[in-house]
Scaffold this motif. Structure first.
Motif, PDB file in Angstrom:
ATOM      1  N   ASP A   1       0.996  -1.444  -0.061  1.00 11.35           N
ATOM      2  CA  ASP A   1       0.221  -0.106  -0.192  1.00 11.35           C
ATOM      3  C   ASP A   1       0.941   1.453   0.092  1.00 11.35           C
ATOM      4  OD1 ASP A   1      -2.165  -1.578  -0.172  1.00 11.35           O
ATOM      5  OD2 ASP A   1      -2.515  -1.443   2.173  1.00 11.35           O
ATOM      6  N   VAL A   2       1.904   1.105   0.745  1.00 13.64           N
ATOM      7  CA  VAL A   2       2.923   2.384   0.848  1.00 13.64           C
ATOM      8  C   VAL A   2       3.389   2.571  -0.433  1.00 13.64           C
ATOM      9  CG1 VAL A   2       4.946   3.369   1.798  1.00 13.64           C
ATOM     10  CG2 VAL A   2       3.316   2.071   3.367  1.00 13.64           C
ATOM     11  N   ALA A   3       3.915   1.535  -1.022  1.00 17.27           N
ATOM     12  CA  ALA A   3       4.529   1.383  -2.421  1.00 17.27           C
ATOM     13  C   ALA A   3       3.732   2.111  -3.631  1.00 17.27           C
ATOM     14  CB  ALA A   3       5.027   0.109  -2.940  1.00 17.27           C
ATOM     15  N   ALA A   4       2.349   1.567  -3.536  1.00 20.29           N
ATOM     16  CA  ALA A   4       1.433   2.039  -4.538  1.00 20.29           C
ATOM     17  C   ALA A   4       0.940   3.664  -4.061  1.00 20.29           C
ATOM     18  CB  ALA A   4       0.266   1.320  -4.486  1.00 20.29           C
ATOM     19  N   GLU A   5       0.962   3.957  -3.053  1.00 22.75           N
ATOM     20  CA  GLU A   5       0.825   5.232  -2.647  1.00 22.75           C
ATOM     21  C   GLU A   5       1.763   6.090  -3.313  1.00 22.75           C
ATOM     22  OE1 GLU A   5      -0.492   7.964   1.277  1.00 22.75           O
ATOM     23  OE2 GLU A   5       0.232   5.898   1.437  1.00 22.75           O
ATOM     24  N   CYS A   6       3.146   5.911  -3.011  1.00 22.36           N
ATOM     25  CA  CYS A   6       4.190   6.534  -3.395  1.00 22.36           C
ATOM     26  C   CYS A   6       4.158   6.925  -5.029  1.00 22.36           C
ATOM     27  CB  CYS A   6       5.570   6.204  -2.910  1.00 22.36           C
ATOM     28  SG  CYS A   6       5.884   6.034  -1.337  1.00 22.36           S
ATOM     29  N   LEU A   7       4.115   5.763  -5.495  1.00 31.78           N
ATOM     30  CA  LEU A   7       4.049   6.030  -7.077  1.00 31.78           C
ATOM     31  C   LEU A   7       2.948   6.701  -7.627  1.00 31.78           C
ATOM     32  CD1 LEU A   7       5.257   2.509  -8.020  1.00 31.78           C
ATOM     33  CD2 LEU A   7       6.662   4.464  -7.863  1.00 31.78           C
ATOM     34  N   ALA A   8       1.566   6.502  -7.120  1.00 31.27           N
ATOM     35  CA  ALA A   8       0.581   7.254  -7.387  1.00 31.27           C
ATOM     36  C   ALA A   8       0.815   8.700  -7.127  1.00 31.27           C
ATOM     37  CB  ALA A   8      -0.714   6.833  -6.498  1.00 31.27           C
ATOM     38  N   TRP A   9       1.227   9.017  -6.127  1.00 30.44           N
ATOM     39  CA  TRP A   9       1.489  10.467  -5.607  1.00 30.44           C
ATOM     40  C   TRP A   9       2.593  11.091  -6.810  1.00 30.44           C
ATOM     41  CZ3 TRP A   9       5.967  13.413  -4.045  1.00 30.44           C
ATOM     42  CH2 TRP A   9       5.508  14.598  -3.622  1.00 30.44           C
ATOM     43  N   LEU A  10       3.628  10.354  -7.088  1.00 31.06           N
ATOM     44  CA  LEU A  10       4.548  10.926  -8.117  1.00 31.06           C
ATOM     45  C   LEU A  10       3.825  11.004  -9.480  1.00 31.06           C
ATOM     46  CD1 LEU A  10       7.596   8.579  -7.355  1.00 31.06           C
ATOM     47  CD2 LEU A  10       7.472  11.054  -7.009  1.00 31.06           C
ATOM     48  N   ASP A  11       2.980  10.303  -9.771  1.00 35.29           N
ATOM     49  CA  ASP A  11       2.002  10.341 -11.044  1.00 35.29           C
ATOM     50  C   ASP A  11       1.409  11.718 -11.283  1.00 35.29           C
ATOM     51  OD1 ASP A  11       2.820   7.737 -11.959  1.00 35.29           O
ATOM     52  OD2 ASP A  11       1.150   6.866 -11.347  1.00 35.29           O
ATOM     53  N   ARG A  12       1.144  12.283 -10.108  1.00 38.20           N
ATOM     54  CA  ARG A  12       0.388  13.666 -10.234  1.00 38.20           C
ATOM     55  C   ARG A  12       1.441  14.774 -10.315  1.00 38.20           C
ATOM     56  NH1 ARG A  12      -2.410  10.795  -5.667  1.00 38.20           N
ATOM     57  NH2 ARG A  12      -1.317  12.008  -4.190  1.00 38.20           N
ATOM     58  N   HIS A  13       2.579  14.520 -10.520  1.00 37.67           N
ATOM     59  CA  HIS A  13       3.550  15.717 -10.378  1.00 37.67           C
ATOM     60  C   HIS A  13       4.346  15.667 -12.048  1.00 37.67           C
ATOM     61  CE1 HIS A  13       2.991  15.517  -6.097  1.00 37.67           C
ATOM     62  NE2 HIS A  13       3.535  16.608  -6.229  1.00 37.67           N
ATOM     63  N   SER A  14       4.732  16.672 -12.112  1.00 32.37           N
ATOM     64  CA  SER A  14       5.213  17.051 -13.674  1.00 32.37           C
ATOM     65  C   SER A  14       6.772  16.604 -13.508  1.00 32.37           C
ATOM     66  CB  SER A  14       5.262  18.423 -13.796  1.00 32.37           C
ATOM     67  OG  SER A  14       5.887  19.484 -13.052  1.00 32.37           O
ATOM     68  N   PRO A  15       7.383  16.411 -14.680  1.00 31.64           N
ATOM     69  CA  PRO A  15       8.585  15.824 -14.759  1.00 31.64           C
ATOM     70  C   PRO A  15       9.800  16.641 -14.117  1.00 31.64           C
ATOM     71  CG  PRO A  15       7.615  15.364 -17.052  1.00 31.64           C
ATOM     72  CD  PRO A  15       6.771  16.294 -15.837  1.00 31.64           C
ATOM     73  N   ARG A  16      10.563  15.972 -13.433  1.00 28.85           N
ATOM     74  CA  ARG A  16      11.782  16.593 -12.764  1.00 28.85           C
ATOM     75  C   ARG A  16      11.158  17.604 -11.798  1.00 28.85           C
ATOM     76  NH1 ARG A  16      15.547  20.118 -13.598  1.00 28.85           N
ATOM     77  NH2 ARG A  16      14.584  20.996 -15.698  1.00 28.85           N
ATOM     78  N   SER A  17      10.227  17.462 -11.048  1.00 25.26           N
ATOM     79  CA  SER A  17       9.703  18.577 -10.137  1.00 25.26           C
ATOM     80  C   SER A  17       9.786  18.143  -8.707  1.00 25.26           C
ATOM     81  CB  SER A  17       8.378  18.749 -10.452  1.00 25.26           C
ATOM     82  OG  SER A  17       7.437  17.761 -10.257  1.00 25.26           O
ATOM     83  N   VAL A  18      10.058  16.812  -8.423  1.00 23.09           N
ATOM     84  CA  VAL A  18       9.905  16.368  -7.114  1.00 23.09           C
ATOM     85  C   VAL A  18      11.612  16.107  -6.635  1.00 23.09           C
ATOM     86  CG1 VAL A  18       9.498  14.251  -5.593  1.00 23.09           C
ATOM     87  CG2 VAL A  18       7.703  15.264  -7.395  1.00 23.09           C
ATOM     88  N   VAL A  19      11.509  16.528  -5.347  1.00 19.64           N
ATOM     89  CA  VAL A  19      12.821  15.882  -4.463  1.00 19.64           C
ATOM     90  C   VAL A  19      12.540  14.848  -3.802  1.00 19.64           C
ATOM     91  CG1 VAL A  19      14.558  16.718  -3.126  1.00 19.64           C
ATOM     92  CG2 VAL A  19      13.738  18.264  -4.392  1.00 19.64           C
ATOM     93  N   TYR A  20      13.375  13.597  -4.136  1.00 23.10           N
ATOM     94  CA  TYR A  20      13.421  12.445  -3.312  1.00 23.10           C
ATOM     95  C   TYR A  20      14.337  12.365  -2.007  1.00 23.10           C
ATOM     96  CZ  TYR A  20      13.796   7.455  -2.146  1.00 23.10           C
ATOM     97  OH  TYR A  20      13.880   6.112  -1.192  1.00 23.10           O
ATOM     98  N   ILE A  21      13.981  11.859  -1.001  1.00 24.39           N
ATOM     99  CA  ILE A  21      14.591  11.910   0.211  1.00 24.39           C
ATOM    100  C   ILE A  21      14.780  10.800   1.020  1.00 24.39           C
ATOM    101  CG2 ILE A  21      15.299  13.362   2.522  1.00 24.39           C
ATOM    102  CD1 ILE A  21      13.661  15.851   1.219  1.00 24.39           C
ATOM    103  N   SER A  22      15.857  10.424   1.213  1.00 21.12           N
ATOM    104  CA  SER A  22      16.045   9.089   2.094  1.00 21.12           C
ATOM    105  C   SER A  22      17.366   8.979   2.656  1.00 21.12           C
ATOM    106  CB  SER A  22      15.713   7.897   1.099  1.00 21.12           C
ATOM    107  OG  SER A  22      15.839   6.705   1.862  1.00 21.12           O
TER     108      SER A  22
END
Length: 463
Positions: free
Chosen positions: A266-287
């Motif tokens: 569920d966490v994995a699917a939520e992450c990818l669905a969230w990313l799908d709602r954003h434009s290319p090269r707009s998100v910072v991934y932090i880990s």
């Protein structure tokens, strides 16, 4: 197992950052050598975890007895995940103390079986296995889940303690013995290294020296890296140790596929669905990996700065207290994923434009493999060495010395520095893809797969 043309044993160290690349290596070997059988050796407490990994039928996990509580560890401490640093050191020593006897017994049993035991591949933190293998006449190879650039620096500093010179200037440049032309700034050393300046008998120093002595009994060195990014340092390691060196990575790409098995889909699917709602090269991934913690005030500052800049971010927090305080997130710009995330799928998503990372080698190699610029915030171990490689040698990342939020703006925007880092990231990604090419497209086989085949020929006595 009896019908196999031979058996290969792989023995990863019990930490997620070591087990995952070893699993990738096992999968790759099982694909390229279908006539062989593979044993994945671990401790009994890790067998349920491996059972969820959907391993090929030719890979069989086997557990050695190990009771963490007998060594002053939590009873469920079958890996280093979420252990504080002082208990990680205790875990290392417990493994070194408890496992040699059952390991020797199991190896002896395999040697008496009908299928020949061809070779043993063990993790860099399990160097004590090499003398046992040599004594029993088994071909032993050491598998490095870090790169030779980082490990050459890391081992040299712990063995030689060149920073124990009585000086304390943060900007002092310290020459690294045995690594020509490489210096490190004192302020970049891991915290436990700096504390060892006046302690030549530091436990980590003793541990690394013991490892180096045991390595002398190993017959070859396998590295989860590629010649395309580290050839001079692979050559230096081979020259220094007098043993053959094989760069067989990046293994996550060679083994195929972006996905990894995660405990919470569920966490994995939520992450990818969230990313799908954003434009290319707009998100910072932090880990910051599975066992690293950013100081709470620094985490809060970074999250708040990204919120002020309206910069979308996805923050992975597999362990408790790895996420930023909730109060730092006011505008709903960021998403915090509390649990394991599919990091490879995230880095391969077009919405991700940069990766803020502790600089562990798996994260570094995966980011380079997907062409995502790295923003480093090292926390310990050899992470500062990985930062130095990517920022200074490969020029595919930046350091947070001036503040993570500030350098992120440079990397994400269309200024000259951002364009250059992204260009180098793309070039390196192409080189790493070529290194593990399997010949399906143009008939060529990448240098890393050729190296793996050369290693197997050597290990199984075919040349």
């Amino acid at each position: 197992m009896a019908s196999s043309a031979g058996v290969v044993v792989l023995f990863p160290f019990m930490a997620h950052g070591h087990m995952n690349p070893c699993l990738d290596l096992a999968r790759l070997l099982s694909t390229r050598y279908p006539s062989l059988s593979f044993i994945l050796l671990t401790t009994s407490g890790n067998l349920p975890h491996l059972a969820r990994r959907q391993l090929p039928p030719s890979i069989r996990p086997v557990g050695l007895p190990f009771r963490p509580a007998d060594h002053g560890l939590p009873p469920d401490a079958d890996t280093t995940f979420a252990l504080p640093q002082h208990l990680v050191t205790r875990f290392n020593l417990a493994v070194q103390d408890a496992l040699p006897t059952p390991f020797r017994t199991y190896l002896t049993t395999l040697l008496a079986a009908s299928s020949p035991l061809l070779c043993l591949i063990t993790d860099m933190f399990l160097a004590w296995t090499a003398p046992i293998a040599e004594e029993l006449g088994v071909f032993h190879a050491t598998f490095y889940t870090s790169g030779p650039y980082a490990m050459s620096i890391y081992n040299s500093i712990w063995i030689n303690l060149p920073h124990a010179d009585g000086r304390d200037g943060d900007d002092d440049e310290i020459a690294v013995p045995g690594v020509p032309g490489v210096t490190v700034r004192r302020c970049k050393l891991a915290p436990n290294m700096r504390s060892a300046e006046s302690m030549p008998d530091h436990p980590n120093s003793r541990f690394v020296r013991h490892q180096a002595e045991c390595y002398r009994h190993s017959r070859a060195f396998l590295w989860n890296t590629a010649e395309a990014i580290e050839k001079p340092f692979l050559d230096l390691w081979a020259k220094s140790n007098g043993k053959p060196v094989f760069a067989v990575g990046p293994l996550f790409a060679a083994a195929g596929g972006r996905g990894t098995v995660v405990d919470n889909r569920d966490v994995a699917a939520e992450c990818l669905a969230w990313l799908d709602r954003h434009s290319p090269r707009s998100v910072v991934y932090i880990s910051f990996g599975s066992q690293n913690w950013l100081p709470p005030e620094e985490a809060a500052e970074l999250a708040a700065a990204l919120e002020r800049q309206a910069r979308p971010f996805l923050w992975a927090a597999p362990a408790v207290n790895q996420a930023p305080p909730h109060a730092a997130m006011r505008q709903g710009i960021g998403m915090v994923a509390r649990g394991w995330v599919p990091q490879r799928a995230i880095l391969g998503h077009p919405a991700v434009g940069a990766f803020v990372s502790h600089g562990g080698w798996n994260s570094t190699l995966e980011s380079l493999g997907f062409g995502v610029p790295l923003v480093f915030r090292p926390i310990g171990a050899e992470q500062f060495c990985n930062e130095k490689l990517v920022v200074e040698v490969l020029r595919a990342g930046v350091t947070t010395a001036a503040g993570a939020a500030e350098v992120l703006e440079e990397v994400m925007d269309d200024g000259e520095r951002g364009r250059e880092v992204r260009r180098r990231s793309r070039e390196i990604a192409e080189a790493l893809t070529a290194a593990v090419a399997n010949g399906n497209v143009d008939g060529g086989v990448g240098e890393s797969l050729r190296a793996l085949d050369e290693f197997m020929s050597l290990a199984t006595g075919q040349r």
